[in-house]
Design a protein around this motif. Structure first.
Motif, PDB file in Angstrom:
ATOM      1  N   HIS A 320     -23.659  17.531  18.221  1.00 38.30           N
ATOM      2  CA  HIS A 320     -23.069  19.108  18.731  1.00 38.30           C
ATOM      3  C   HIS A 320     -24.714  19.101  17.993  1.00 38.30           C
ATOM      4  CE1 HIS A 320     -19.818  19.394  20.351  1.00 38.30           C
ATOM      5  NE2 HIS A 320     -20.232  20.733  21.348  1.00 38.30           N
ATOM      6  N   ASP A 321     -25.439  18.707  17.108  1.00 41.13           N
ATOM      7  CA  ASP A 321     -25.998  18.741  16.080  1.00 41.13           C
ATOM      8  C   ASP A 321     -27.822  18.331  16.457  1.00 41.13           C
ATOM      9  OD1 ASP A 321     -25.556  20.432  14.206  1.00 41.13           O
ATOM     10  OD2 ASP A 321     -25.302  19.141  12.763  1.00 41.13           O
ATOM     11  N   LYS A 322     -27.274  17.008  17.226  1.00 44.15           N
ATOM     12  CA  LYS A 322     -28.199  16.226  17.821  1.00 44.15           C
ATOM     13  C   LYS A 322     -28.777  16.657  19.260  1.00 44.15           C
ATOM     14  CE  LYS A 322     -28.243  11.483  19.649  1.00 44.15           C
ATOM     15  NZ  LYS A 322     -29.407  10.223  18.537  1.00 44.15           N
ATOM     16  N   LEU A 323     -28.135  17.480  20.008  1.00 39.31           N
ATOM     17  CA  LEU A 323     -27.879  18.287  21.351  1.00 39.31           C
ATOM     18  C   LEU A 323     -28.758  19.260  20.926  1.00 39.31           C
ATOM     19  CD1 LEU A 323     -27.741  18.255  24.331  1.00 39.31           C
ATOM     20  CD2 LEU A 323     -25.694  19.562  23.849  1.00 39.31           C
ATOM     21  N   VAL A 324     -28.581  19.892  19.811  1.00 38.56           N
ATOM     22  CA  VAL A 324     -29.360  21.027  19.253  1.00 38.56           C
ATOM     23  C   VAL A 324     -31.216  20.357  19.456  1.00 38.56           C
ATOM     24  CG1 VAL A 324     -29.979  22.677  18.037  1.00 38.56           C
ATOM     25  CG2 VAL A 324     -27.672  22.507  18.417  1.00 38.56           C
ATOM     26  N   ARG A 325     -30.972  19.738  18.563  1.00 34.65           N
ATOM     27  CA  ARG A 325     -32.219  19.484  17.909  1.00 34.65           C
ATOM     28  C   ARG A 325     -32.981  18.386  18.634  1.00 34.65           C
ATOM     29  NH1 ARG A 325     -29.199  16.495  13.590  1.00 34.65           N
ATOM     30  NH2 ARG A 325     -29.235  14.243  14.784  1.00 34.65           N
ATOM     31  N   THR A 326     -32.195  17.864  19.981  1.00 32.98           N
ATOM     32  CA  THR A 326     -33.411  17.667  21.233  1.00 32.98           C
ATOM     33  C   THR A 326     -33.857  18.405  21.887  1.00 32.98           C
ATOM     34  OG1 THR A 326     -31.572  15.591  21.203  1.00 32.98           O
ATOM     35  CG2 THR A 326     -32.843  16.260  23.400  1.00 32.98           C
ATOM     36  N   CYS A 327     -33.011  20.330  22.251  1.00 27.78           N
ATOM     37  CA  CYS A 327     -33.552  20.963  23.053  1.00 27.78           C
ATOM     38  C   CYS A 327     -35.113  21.620  22.264  1.00 27.78           C
ATOM     39  CB  CYS A 327     -31.779  22.009  22.963  1.00 27.78           C
ATOM     40  SG  CYS A 327     -30.866  21.367  24.517  1.00 27.78           S
ATOM     41  N   VAL A 328     -34.977  21.234  21.208  1.00 29.61           N
ATOM     42  CA  VAL A 328     -35.691  22.223  19.945  1.00 29.61           C
ATOM     43  C   VAL A 328     -37.179  21.575  20.602  1.00 29.61           C
ATOM     44  CG1 VAL A 328     -36.800  22.266  17.959  1.00 29.61           C
ATOM     45  CG2 VAL A 328     -34.122  22.871  18.081  1.00 29.61           C
ATOM     46  N   ALA A 329     -36.840  19.677  20.795  1.00 27.01           N
ATOM     47  CA  ALA A 329     -38.036  18.994  20.896  1.00 27.01           C
ATOM     48  C   ALA A 329     -38.525  19.647  22.700  1.00 27.01           C
ATOM     49  CB  ALA A 329     -37.648  17.864  21.310  1.00 27.01           C
ATOM     50  N   ILE A 330     -37.556  19.524  23.053  1.00 24.23           N
ATOM     51  CA  ILE A 330     -37.678  20.077  24.761  1.00 24.23           C
ATOM     52  C   ILE A 330     -38.244  21.312  24.604  1.00 24.23           C
ATOM     53  CG2 ILE A 330     -36.950  20.636  26.700  1.00 24.23           C
ATOM     54  CD1 ILE A 330     -33.908  18.603  26.458  1.00 24.23           C
ATOM     55  N   ALA A 331     -38.606  22.168  23.595  1.00 25.98           N
ATOM     56  CA  ALA A 331     -38.647  23.593  24.310  1.00 25.98           C
ATOM     57  C   ALA A 331     -40.445  23.287  23.316  1.00 25.98           C
ATOM     58  CB  ALA A 331     -38.506  23.889  22.792  1.00 25.98           C
ATOM     59  N   GLY A 332     -40.487  21.523  22.701  1.00 28.47           N
ATOM     60  CA  GLY A 332     -42.306  21.890  23.036  1.00 28.47           C
ATOM     61  C   GLY A 332     -42.997  21.667  24.077  1.00 28.47           C
TER      62      GLY A 332
END
Length: 557
Positions: A320-332
């Motif tokens: 799930h941490d990988k999913l959160v990191r991906t969403c942080v990048a998407i927020a860019g």
């Protein structure tokens, strides 16, 4: 004598066309026999879309009925090509039988079938020749779907004579090396399960007119056919394999107008290097469906507003941490994220889901796939095999000898004489639609009344939403919590109370789903100021057989 009133002349043809467009084919065939006006208006609708399905399965057995079916298909093709209505066809589907080049008519397989296989092979060759003639006669085609064809220069030349052809779909087709330098002015090209030489050069769709491309496993052959030509109008691209990804990276500078990109699961992503791309590359990218690595590579600095994160099999129920990191990048992204979809099914966790939703304050659509798992004390999903019925003794006897075999008689004028009444009748059962009951539901939070729900993980997620531990964006319009694995069986009372409470907190909601498609609801109207103020009417998007699923819900304050 009372004068005859021609009611058909009291309305313009455009109004009659709108009425006829809502009828089924069987209803249209009956209407066409009413009068000349209805005949002239119904014929274009009856001939608008035609399908010739000759893809009979012969690998295990070929019967005389299958041969007769192929013969009827060939006769129908021939009559269409020779008749006056081929120019009315706009959408055409032609499905040939499977390729039979590897079958020897003198083999044991053919001998055991007493000659029917040999007749089947001859019929396939005739159908192929007739289908090419029929396709050439349909000069006003807009969409063409071909299965089990050989795509060569002769077929491309036949299609080049159709000025209106813009959509081409090829399924299980064999591609030959293109010698011609001509392209088809297509706008949409889709290839599924193509095969042929890996080093072939395929020229089908013109790179200067193509808008949508789904090459299947044939992107390398197509890009070699494109050469150095750009694809200025390509707005939607789908790629599936690692080799496709390498070709995409090599030609990404040509895709200046790309708006939507879909990538299938890519294995061994750790071995793939993603070169840095300047923001001027893919400046119009709006929609992206791919793995987390692709999102982290392409989304930042680009105006992406709709994303679908495909975690892949190895990420299910973990990372799930990988999913959160991906969403942080998407927020860019330089544009606000309006739609977020997360697949495949995962076990929901409170903290990661809350952090993800907090990243997108202007989200309008959220879709999350939940791994339903199994209830405590019950085994998980297992494959169930159905035992095949045993053959009776009289069915296991040897087949008749070759000298007893009588091949089916194939006469064009008698091809349709043996059809059953159901096949040629234009009568159909009338569907009776009863009135749906309306159930009033309050917006108050549902109480934990010990309701037994099949998917406890869905119940946990709904509980987080109801008690406020997970906050959706105030602009949310679509909420889908899809459950895979163990079927989610929500009681009607509990389900209606949950989404009624959510509608009270998020007034822009217009569609909700809890579980499968049968648990999807759509808002159809809202109460206006005055008498109906504070009331919202919802209906099931997929009505079920039970009375509860046919009911509509009126949400009251």
């Amino acid at each position: 004598m009372k004068p005859v009133t021609l009611y058909t002349a009291q309305l313009p043809p455009e109004i009659w066309l709108l009425c006829l467009a809502s009828l089924s084919r069987k209803q249209l065939s009956r209407v066409a026999r009413v009068c000349r006006l209805f005949l002239s208006l119904s014929l274009p609708l009856l001939w608008l879309e035609q399908t010739f399905d000759a893809s009979a399965n012969f690998t295990s057995a070929v019967s005389a009925d299958q041969v007769r079916y192929l013969h009827r298909t060939q006769v129908r093709m021939k009559k269409v090509a020779e008749g006056p209505y081929a120019s009315l066809i706009r959408f055409l589907t032609v499905q040939l039988p499977l390729r039979t080049d590897h079958v020897n008519p003198e083999s044991r397989w053919a001998r055991e079938l007493n000659g029917t296989a040999s007749l089947f092979l001859d019929m396939r060759s005739q159908i192929l020749s007739t289908s090419l003639t029929t396709i050439a006669a349909c000069q006003n085609l807009e969409t063409l779907h071909l299965e089990h064809f050989r795509v060569d220069d002769s077929l491309v030349q036949t299609l080049a004579s159709m000025p209106s052809l813009v959509v081409l779909r090829l399924v299980d087709c064999e591609f030959e090396n293109s010698e011609s330098q001509d392209f088809l002015p297509l706008e949409h090209l889709k290839i599924e399960r193509g095969f042929g030489r890996e080093d072939a050069v395929v020229r089908i769709a013109s790179p200067r007119t193509l808008r949508t491309l789904e090459p299947g496993n044939y992107l390398p052959q197509l890009t070699r056919g494109f050469g150095a030509q750009p694809l200025p109008h390509l707005v939607e691209l789908t790629i599936q394999t690692p080799s496709d990804l390498a070709h995409f990276i090599a030609c990404v500078d040509k895709l200046t107008g790309l708006e939507s990109l879909t990538m299938g699961p890519i294995f061994n992503e750790d071995t793939i290097s993603y070169p840095p791309l300047p923001p001027r590359t893919l400046p119009r990218l709006r929609t992206l469906a791919a793995t987390p690595e692709i999102h982290q590579w392409l989304v930042p600095g680009r105006p992406v507003s709709s994303v679908t994160i495909s975690l892949g099999v190895r990420y299910q129920n973990e990372e799930h941490d990988k999913l959160v990191r991906t969403c942080v990048a998407i927020a860019g992204s330089t544009a606000p994220i309006r739609s977020l979809t997360i697949v495949p099914p995962m076990v929901p966790k409170l903290e990661p889901m809350a952090r993800i939703l907090a990243l997108f304050p202007r989200l309008q659509e959220f879709c999350y796939a939940i791994d339903g798992g199994a209830r405590p004390g019950q085994p998980g999903d297992r494959l169930r095999f159905r035992r095949l019925p045993q053959l009776a003794k009289h069915e296991m006897r040897s087949k008749p000898a070759v000298d007893q075999y009588q091949p089916p008689e194939l006469i064009d004028d008698l091809a349709f004489d043996e059809l059953s009444e159901d096949d040629i009748s234009d009568e159909e059962e009338e569907v009776q639609s009863g009135e749906a009951a309306v159930v009033e539901v309050s917006r108050s939070a549902p109480e934990a009344d010990g309701t037994d729900i099949e998917s406890h993980r869905l119940q946990d997620t709904l509980g987080w939403l109801v008690d406020g531990r997970i906050e959706l964006a105030p602009t949310i319009e679509v909420l889908k919590l899809q459950v895979f694995g163990l079927p989610a069986k929500l009681p009607f009372t509990y389900e209606s109370r949950v989404f009624a409470h959510l509608v009270g907190r998020y007034p822009h909601l217009r569609e909700v789903q809890f579980g499968s498609d049968s648990h999807r609801w759509e808002r159809i109207c809202a109460g206006a100021q005055g008498e109906g103020e504070g009331r919202v009417l919802w209906k099931p998007a997929v009505p079920g057989k039970g009375n509860a699923r046919k009911a509509w819900v009126k949400i009251t304050a």
